[in-house]
Design a protein around this motif. Structure first.
Motif, short mmCIF file in Angstrom:
data_model
loop_
_atom_site.label_atom_id
_atom_site.label_comp_id
_atom_site.label_asym_id
_atom_site.label_seq_id
_atom_site.Cartn_x
_atom_site.Cartn_y
_atom_site.Cartn_z
N GLN A 268 6.18 4.25 4.67
CA GLN A 268 6.83 3.91 5.93
C GLN A 268 8.18 3.24 5.73
O GLN A 268 9.13 3.51 6.47
N THR B 83 0.79 3.54 2.21
CA THR B 83 1.28 3.70 3.58
C THR B 83 2.49 2.81 3.85
O THR B 83 3.48 3.25 4.43
N GLU B 84 2.43 1.56 3.40
CA GLU B 84 3.54 0.63 3.61
C GLU B 84 4.80 1.11 2.90
O GLU B 84 5.89 1.11 3.48
N SER C 198 0.83 -1.20 0.00
CA SER C 198 0.00 0.00 0.00
C SER C 198 0.86 1.26 0.00
O SER C 198 2.06 1.21 0.31
#
Length: 140
Positions: free
Chosen positions: A29, A25-26, A23
């Motif tokens: 991060q 977000t992944e 994703s």
């Protein structure tokens, strides 16, 4: 005079042998953990991660590294933009693959399926986990 239309020939394109989804977000991060002060620009909500071997095979068939370096005309940023464009084809365009700028150099980056951030020098196709110096920004 008569002009003939050349037949359209689609080049044989290799495809990644394995991929896993990641994703926004992944991906964000993973990059931010390693480079917390680097501005990160992501363009998609979902990415594909593929193996180191798939990227190495693609690079072996790509001709970006064969281009002639010309200071201020065709230099590191041009090499990195061209390689990013080479990956912007069906089967490869969804990869977490992008462009990185350091204080004095531009190169490429990807995230492998084992979630490693790897750097590609588009002028010689070398792949490394290490990157010296601070990053100015990452675009994927």
């Amino acid at each position: 005079m008569c002009f003939f239309r050349k037949p359209k020939v689609e080049p044989e394109t290799i495809k990644p042998t394995s991929t896993r989804k990641a994703s926004f977000t992944e991906v964000f991060q993973l990059i931010a953990e390693r480079f917390p002060d680097c501005p990160i620009y992501l363009s998609d909500n979902e990415y594909l991660l593929c193996s180191y071997d798939d990227i190495a095979l693609f690079l072996a068939q790509d001709q970006t590294n064969k281009m002639e370096y010309q200071s201020e005309v065709y230099d590191c940023d041009n090499f990195s933009y061209r390689l990013m464009g080479q990956f912007s084809i069906p089967g490869w365009s969804a990869l977490a693959f992008g462009i990185v700028w350091s204080a004095n150099h531009a190169f490429n980056v990807f995230i492998s399926e084992d979630k490693k951030l790897l750097f590609v020098e588009p002028q010689d196709d070398s792949i490394s986990e290490n990157m010296e110096g601070d990053l100015r920004f990452i675009i994927m």
